[in-house]
Design an enzyme around this catalytic site. Structure first.
Site, PDB file in Angstrom:
ATOM      1  CG  ASP A  98      -3.160  -5.321 -12.725  1.00 10.65           C
ATOM      2  OD1 ASP A  98      -2.651  -4.358 -12.233  1.00 10.65           O
ATOM      3  OD2 ASP A  98      -2.564  -6.341 -12.874  1.00 10.65           O
ATOM      4  CD  GLU A 120       0.748  -5.300 -17.752  1.00 12.07           C
ATOM      5  OE1 GLU A 120       0.143  -5.047 -16.742  1.00 12.07           O
ATOM      6  OE2 GLU A 120       2.212  -5.509 -17.717  1.00 12.07           O
ATOM      7  CD  GLU A 134      -3.523  -6.072  -7.608  1.00 11.82           C
ATOM      8  OE1 GLU A 134      -3.892  -6.893  -7.388  1.00 11.82           O
ATOM      9  OE2 GLU A 134      -2.579  -5.034  -7.076  1.00 11.82           O
ATOM     10  CG  HIS A 215       3.886  -3.980  -4.187  1.00 16.70           C
ATOM     11  ND1 HIS A 215       2.782  -3.714  -4.826  1.00 16.70           N
ATOM     12  CD2 HIS A 215       4.559  -4.564  -5.342  1.00 16.70           C
ATOM     13  CE1 HIS A 215       2.476  -3.935  -5.897  1.00 16.70           C
ATOM     14  NE2 HIS A 215       3.992  -4.302  -6.173  1.00 16.70           N
ATOM     15  NE  ARG A 217      -5.029  -3.304  -1.906  1.00 16.10           N
ATOM     16  CZ  ARG A 217      -5.145  -2.256  -1.512  1.00 16.10           C
ATOM     17  NH1 ARG A 217      -6.065  -2.462  -0.160  1.00 16.10           N
ATOM     18  NH2 ARG A 217      -4.982  -0.919  -1.804  1.00 16.10           N
ATOM     19  CG  HIS A 247       5.335  -0.416  -1.888  1.00 12.55           C
ATOM     20  ND1 HIS A 247       4.180   0.115  -1.303  1.00 12.55           N
ATOM     21  CD2 HIS A 247       4.919  -0.544  -2.967  1.00 12.55           C
ATOM     22  CE1 HIS A 247       3.348   0.482  -1.842  1.00 12.55           C
ATOM     23  NE2 HIS A 247       3.930   0.164  -3.353  1.00 12.55           N
TER      24      HIS A 247
HETATM   25  N1  UDP Z   1      10.501   0.199  -9.176  1.00 10.81           N
HETATM   26  C1  UDP Z   1      11.241   1.155  -9.184  1.00 10.81           C
HETATM   27  N2  UDP Z   1      11.733   1.274  -7.976  1.00 10.81           N
HETATM   28  C2  UDP Z   1      11.700   0.521  -6.799  1.00 10.81           C
HETATM   29  C3  UDP Z   1      10.889  -0.745  -6.928  1.00 10.81           C
HETATM   30  C4  UDP Z   1      10.508  -0.843  -8.220  1.00 10.81           C
HETATM   31  O1  UDP Z   1      11.206   1.904 -10.096  1.00 10.81           O
HETATM   32  O2  UDP Z   1      12.274   0.965  -5.644  1.00 10.81           O
HETATM   33  C5  UDP Z   1       9.973  -0.063 -10.566  1.00 10.81           C
HETATM   34  C6  UDP Z   1      10.258  -1.622 -11.246  1.00 10.81           C
HETATM   35  O3  UDP Z   1      11.274  -1.302 -11.946  1.00 10.81           O
HETATM   36  C7  UDP Z   1       8.758  -1.957 -11.872  1.00 10.81           C
HETATM   37  C8  UDP Z   1       7.693  -1.280 -11.284  1.00 10.81           C
HETATM   38  O4  UDP Z   1       8.531  -0.429 -10.226  1.00 10.81           O
HETATM   39  O5  UDP Z   1       8.846  -1.496 -13.317  1.00 10.81           O
HETATM   40  C9  UDP Z   1       7.161  -2.243 -10.453  1.00 10.81           C
HETATM   41  O6  UDP Z   1       6.237  -1.699  -9.643  1.00 10.81           O
HETATM   42  P1  UDP Z   1       5.439  -2.355  -8.425  1.00 10.81           P
HETATM   43  O7  UDP Z   1       6.241  -3.691  -8.135  1.00 10.81           O
HETATM   44  O8  UDP Z   1       4.906  -1.282  -7.449  1.00 10.81           O
HETATM   45  O9  UDP Z   1       4.091  -2.846  -9.137  1.00 10.81           O
HETATM   46  P2  UDP Z   1       3.619  -4.054 -10.063  1.00 10.81           P
HETATM   47  O10 UDP Z   1       4.506  -4.280 -11.134  1.00 10.81           O
HETATM   48  O11 UDP Z   1       3.723  -5.401  -9.089  1.00 10.81           O
HETATM   49  O12 UDP Z   1       2.084  -3.809 -10.284  1.00 10.81           O
END
Ligand code: UDP
Length: 374
Positions: A98, A120, A134, A215, A217, A247
């Site tokens: 997204d 997804e 998103e 993180h 927004r 982040h």
């Molecule tokens: N993640 C990582 N290192 C970190 C924090 C998160 O590798 O320090 C991984 C986590 O395991 C997950 C992904 O990043 O698979 C999630 O990313 P994020 O939270 O940025 O985005 P969202 O999933 O909310 O789109």
């Protein structure tokens, strides 16, 4: 017959985590030539995943700019990805999730009548401002895609409710579980991959670790300030330690610098690479997050996850009792954490290893469907 050309487009850390198993599965499928294009919407975090997955993109648009508006990012994605589509002439484009990259990747393919597969697909919160932007990004992909890879039956049902043709929806599981299992196996074979966390494990031995990520927004501003104050209050307990990979977005960093303060039991650290993050999840007593992917990973490891959002497009964890929505109010976050720390029954009710999101075979299923579609 010449190979069919698949172009996989992605730009952020979560997309890379959820797509590297798909890239591998498609590359292992005879008759397909797979090309990868990164937009690098998030440069540093993306590169961490590429390195761990051993993925070298064929095209790198390197579009990240500090403080870039959504308008400017979208405009640059549109022309950048349009040029890539013209040069690559793929027979199919694949996008994930997204992000602006996924939305524009689908749109530029559509402008050229190139079929799109959406990994997804079908996650819906029902609220276009949570998560923002998103929820609308993924809705825009839906009418364009002709192959929808829904992680669960819930997401498949959401697509059917939007009149997406049932025959184009494939329930595959979420590829994040493929990524998680692959990474756990790699850490087991080579513990040095996550050894960077040894000092932290030693420093916090005997304490219960709360792993925090934030993180979103829509949480920037007041929400983020509440989160910072809540974490500071939780850290006043000596039996607790906070592990918080921050982040790099300035809207997160600046607030945490201002409001969180430094204490011995708070480790505010740089974003962890994926194996290190999986180890951090494993070390954690519980998880406090507004992340999507972390909501999927934590239940798989039996870690209760408190989600700092008002809604979620991942109701499966909440329904299973392994995740709970706690919003972004300071008092609510603190009381929910204290409840899990102090009430053993409440904790064990949530701390069941449960994996409603997949079985680790999602990427293989996706590759099978893609090959069959030709
Ligand atoms: N993640 C990582 N290192 C970190 C924090 C998160 O590798 O320090 C991984 C986590 O395991 C997950 C992904 O990043 O698979 C999630 O990313 P994020 O939270 O940025 O985005 P969202 O999933 O909310 O789109």
């Amino acid at each position: 017959m010449t190979d069919r050309r698949i172009l996989i487009v992605f730009g952020t850390r979560p997309e890379a985590i959820k797509l590297f198993p798909v890239v591998a599965a498609l590359r292992a499928t005879p008759g397909l030539t797979v090309r990868t294009c990164v937009t690098a919407q998030h440069r540093g975090l993306l590169d961490q995943v590429l390195a761990i997955a051993g993925l070298v993109p064929d095209i790198d648009l390197d579009l990240m700019e500090p403080g870039q508006s959504l308008d400017r990012l979208t405009a640059r994605l549109l022309t950048g990805l349009g040029d890539v589509m013209d040069a690559e002439q793929p027979d199919r484009v694949i996008v994930q999730g997204d992000t602006a990259t996924a939305m524009v990747g689908a749109l530029t393919a559509y402008y050229r009548k190139i079929p799109v597969g959406h990994v997804e697909a079908g996650l819906r919160s029902g609220d276009i401002y949570h998560p923002w932007p998103e929820e609308v990004n993924r809705r825009i992909v839906a009418p364009i895609a002709d192959l929808h890879f829904a992680p669960t039956e819930t997401s498949a049902a959401a697509l059917r409710a939007e009149n997406i043709a049932p025959g184009s929806i494939h329930v595959t599981g979420n590829t994040v579980i493929d990524a998680l299992l692959w990474t756990q196996a790699r850490i087991a074979a080579d513990p040095s991959l996550a050894a960077a966390l040894d000092p932290l494990a030693a420093r916090f031995a005997g304490k219960r670790i709360v792993l925090v990520t934030t993180h979103r927004r829509e949480n920037f501003g007041d929400g983020m300030a509440n989160i910072a104050r809540a974490i500071a209050r939780i850290a006043q307990r000596d039996d607790v330690a906070i592990v918080f990979p921050v982040h790099p977005n300035p809207n997160v960093v600046a607030v945490m610098d201002d409001l969180l303060g430094d204490r011995d039991n708070i480790a505010r650290i740089d974003p962890l690479d994926y194996p290190q993050f999986i180890r951090a999840l494993d070390m954690a007593h519980l998880v406090l997050t507004d992340s999507g992917g972390v909501q999927e990973e934590a239940p798989a490891l039996g870690k209760p996850v408190l989600v700092m959002r008002e809604t979620t497009e991942r109701p499966e964890g909440v329904a299973a009792g392994t995740a709970k929505l706690v919003g972004t109010g300071e008092d609510r976050i603190v009381s929910e954490i204290f409840n899990l720390l102090d009430d053993k029954d409440a904790y064990s009710a949530m701390a069941r290893a449960h994996n409603p999101f997949g079985d680790g075979q999602a990427a293989a299923r996706i590759a099978g469907v893609v090959a069959d579609a030709f």
